[in-house]
Design a protein around this motif. Sequence first.
Motif, PDB file in Angstrom:
ATOM      1  N   GLN A   1      -1.110  77.224 174.749  1.00 19.21           N
ATOM      2  CA  GLN A   1      -0.979  75.793 174.496  1.00 19.21           C
ATOM      3  C   GLN A   1       0.386  75.533 173.858  1.00 19.21           C
ATOM      4  O   GLN A   1       0.801  76.241 172.945  1.00 19.21           O
ATOM      5  N   ARG A   2       1.054  74.518 174.380  1.00 24.72           N
ATOM      6  CA  ARG A   2       2.423  74.240 173.974  1.00 24.72           C
ATOM      7  C   ARG A   2       2.571  74.163 172.454  1.00 24.72           C
ATOM      8  O   ARG A   2       1.793  73.508 171.785  1.00 24.72           O
ATOM      9  N   TRP A   3       3.569  74.836 171.948  1.00 26.61           N
ATOM     10  CA  TRP A   3       3.999  74.873 170.552  1.00 26.61           C
ATOM     11  C   TRP A   3       3.123  75.729 169.646  1.00 26.61           C
ATOM     12  O   TRP A   3       3.459  75.928 168.483  1.00 26.61           O
ATOM     13  N   THR A   4       2.012  76.245 170.116  1.00 20.39           N
ATOM     14  CA  THR A   4       1.143  77.047 169.251  1.00 20.39           C
ATOM     15  C   THR A   4       1.883  78.232 168.655  1.00 20.39           C
ATOM     16  O   THR A   4       1.834  78.463 167.443  1.00 20.39           O
ATOM     17  N   LEU A   5       2.569  78.998 169.475  1.00 20.37           N
ATOM     18  CA  LEU A   5       3.270  80.182 168.966  1.00 20.37           C
ATOM     19  C   LEU A   5       4.321  79.800 167.933  1.00 20.37           C
ATOM     20  O   LEU A   5       4.476  80.483 166.916  1.00 20.37           O
ATOM     21  N   HIS A   6       5.031  78.717 168.161  1.00 19.87           N
ATOM     22  CA  HIS A   6       6.067  78.277 167.218  1.00 19.87           C
ATOM     23  C   HIS A   6       5.460  77.870 165.874  1.00 19.87           C
ATOM     24  O   HIS A   6       5.969  78.236 164.817  1.00 19.87           O
ATOM     25  N   ILE A   7       4.383  77.113 165.937  1.00 19.30           N
ATOM     26  CA  ILE A   7       3.739  76.636 164.707  1.00 19.30           C
ATOM     27  C   ILE A   7       3.152  77.805 163.925  1.00 19.30           C
ATOM     28  O   ILE A   7       3.373  77.926 162.715  1.00 19.30           O
ATOM     29  N   VAL A   8       2.427  78.675 164.606  1.00 17.50           N
ATOM     30  CA  VAL A   8       1.821  79.827 163.922  1.00 17.50           C
ATOM     31  C   VAL A   8       2.902  80.718 163.328  1.00 17.50           C
ATOM     32  O   VAL A   8       2.802  81.143 162.162  1.00 17.50           O
ATOM     33  N   ARG A   9       3.959  80.979 164.093  1.00 28.04           N
ATOM     34  CA  ARG A   9       5.042  81.826 163.576  1.00 28.04           C
ATOM     35  C   ARG A   9       5.632  81.218 162.302  1.00 28.04           C
ATOM     36  O   ARG A   9       5.885  81.917 161.326  1.00 28.04           O
ATOM     37  N   SER A  10       5.841  79.915 162.289  1.00 31.92           N
ATOM     38  CA  SER A  10       6.380  79.245 161.100  1.00 31.92           C
ATOM     39  C   SER A  10       5.441  79.375 159.908  1.00 31.92           C
ATOM     40  O   SER A  10       5.882  79.592 158.777  1.00 31.92           O
ATOM     41  N   LEU A  11       4.142  79.238 160.157  1.00 34.50           N
ATOM     42  CA  LEU A  11       3.171  79.264 159.062  1.00 34.50           C
ATOM     43  C   LEU A  11       2.848  80.675 158.581  1.00 34.50           C
ATOM     44  O   LEU A  11       2.261  80.832 157.508  1.00 34.50           O
ATOM     45  N   LEU A  12       3.233  81.683 159.339  1.00 37.95           N
ATOM     46  CA  LEU A  12       3.012  83.063 158.882  1.00 37.95           C
ATOM     47  C   LEU A  12       3.769  83.349 157.587  1.00 37.95           C
ATOM     48  O   LEU A  12       3.360  84.200 156.796  1.00 37.95           O
ATOM     49  N   SER A  13       4.853  82.615 157.340  1.00 38.01           N
ATOM     50  CA  SER A  13       5.619  82.839 156.114  1.00 38.01           C
ATOM     51  C   SER A  13       5.076  82.027 154.935  1.00 38.01           C
ATOM     52  O   SER A  13       5.572  82.159 153.823  1.00 38.01           O
ATOM     53  N   GLY A  14       4.071  81.195 155.182  1.00 30.39           N
ATOM     54  CA  GLY A  14       3.475  80.424 154.085  1.00 30.39           C
ATOM     55  C   GLY A  14       3.262  78.967 154.446  1.00 30.39           C
ATOM     56  O   GLY A  14       3.565  78.530 155.556  1.00 30.39           O
ATOM     57  N   LYS A  15       2.743  78.221 153.469  1.00 33.40           N
ATOM     58  CA  LYS A  15       2.443  76.801 153.669  1.00 33.40           C
ATOM     59  C   LYS A  15       3.710  76.025 154.023  1.00 33.40           C
ATOM     60  O   LYS A  15       4.792  76.343 153.521  1.00 33.40           O
ATOM     61  N   LYS A  16       3.529  75.016 154.864  1.00 26.96           N
ATOM     62  CA  LYS A  16       4.660  74.167 155.237  1.00 26.96           C
ATOM     63  C   LYS A  16       4.202  72.717 155.290  1.00 26.96           C
ATOM     64  O   LYS A  16       3.053  72.423 155.608  1.00 26.96           O
ATOM     65  N   ARG A  17       5.127  71.839 154.985  1.00 28.38           N
ATOM     66  CA  ARG A  17       4.874  70.412 155.160  1.00 28.38           C
ATOM     67  C   ARG A  17       5.234  70.013 156.579  1.00 28.38           C
ATOM     68  O   ARG A  17       5.951  70.723 157.280  1.00 28.38           O
ATOM     69  N   PHE A  18       4.732  68.851 156.961  1.00 27.06           N
ATOM     70  CA  PHE A  18       4.916  68.361 158.324  1.00 27.06           C
ATOM     71  C   PHE A  18       6.397  68.354 158.720  1.00 27.06           C
ATOM     72  O   PHE A  18       6.766  68.862 159.783  1.00 27.06           O
ATOM     73  N   ASN A  19       7.241  67.785 157.868  1.00 26.40           N
ATOM     74  CA  ASN A  19       8.672  67.679 158.205  1.00 26.40           C
ATOM     75  C   ASN A  19       9.336  69.045 158.334  1.00 26.40           C
ATOM     76  O   ASN A  19      10.238  69.224 159.144  1.00 26.40           O
ATOM     77  N   GLU A  20       8.899  70.008 157.541  1.00 26.07           N
ATOM     78  CA  GLU A  20       9.441  71.361 157.663  1.00 26.07           C
ATOM     79  C   GLU A  20       9.114  71.944 159.029  1.00 26.07           C
ATOM     80  O   GLU A  20       9.971  72.535 159.678  1.00 26.07           O
ATOM     81  N   LEU A  21       7.857  71.787 159.443  1.00 29.83           N
ATOM     82  CA  LEU A  21       7.454  72.301 160.758  1.00 29.83           C
ATOM     83  C   LEU A  21       8.220  71.616 161.877  1.00 29.83           C
ATOM     84  O   LEU A  21       8.649  72.254 162.831  1.00 29.83           O
ATOM     85  N   SER A  22       8.400  70.324 161.737  1.00 25.33           N
ATOM     86  CA  SER A  22       9.122  69.565 162.758  1.00 25.33           C
ATOM     87  C   SER A  22      10.574  70.033 162.856  1.00 25.33           C
ATOM     88  O   SER A  22      11.087  70.288 163.947  1.00 25.33           O
TER      89      SER A  22
END
Length: 107
Positions: A23-44
């Motif tokens: 599913q589009r963007w799943t790998l990117h989002i999960v990879r980002s969150l593997l380093s810890g909590k993130k806010r919406f703007n950080e993920l974007s």
Amino acid sequence: MQDPLSDERLGCPVWATLTLLNQRWTLHIVRSLLSGKKRFNELSRENGINPRTLRERLKQLEAQCIITRSVISTKPPNVEYALTDKGRALNDIFEALSHWGRNWMCP
């Protein structure tokens, strides 16, 4: 929109996993969150995801129990996203992909 994880072929664990990760963007989002909590703007910002698309994808990942959403009571309120245990378990897949890439992809 039908949940792709309700597909009857999901009796196969490989199919289920690939359906989730494809599913589009799943790998990117999960990879980002593997380093810890993130806010919406950080993920974007980190992933270059359109805010509308990110919002939709985060809702889907939360419904699939891959991430949690926590509202922080500040003014204005902030929201943080984090991986659940189920989401953190995807780290093994990232490590396997990284290992394979290092060993088999051309430099």
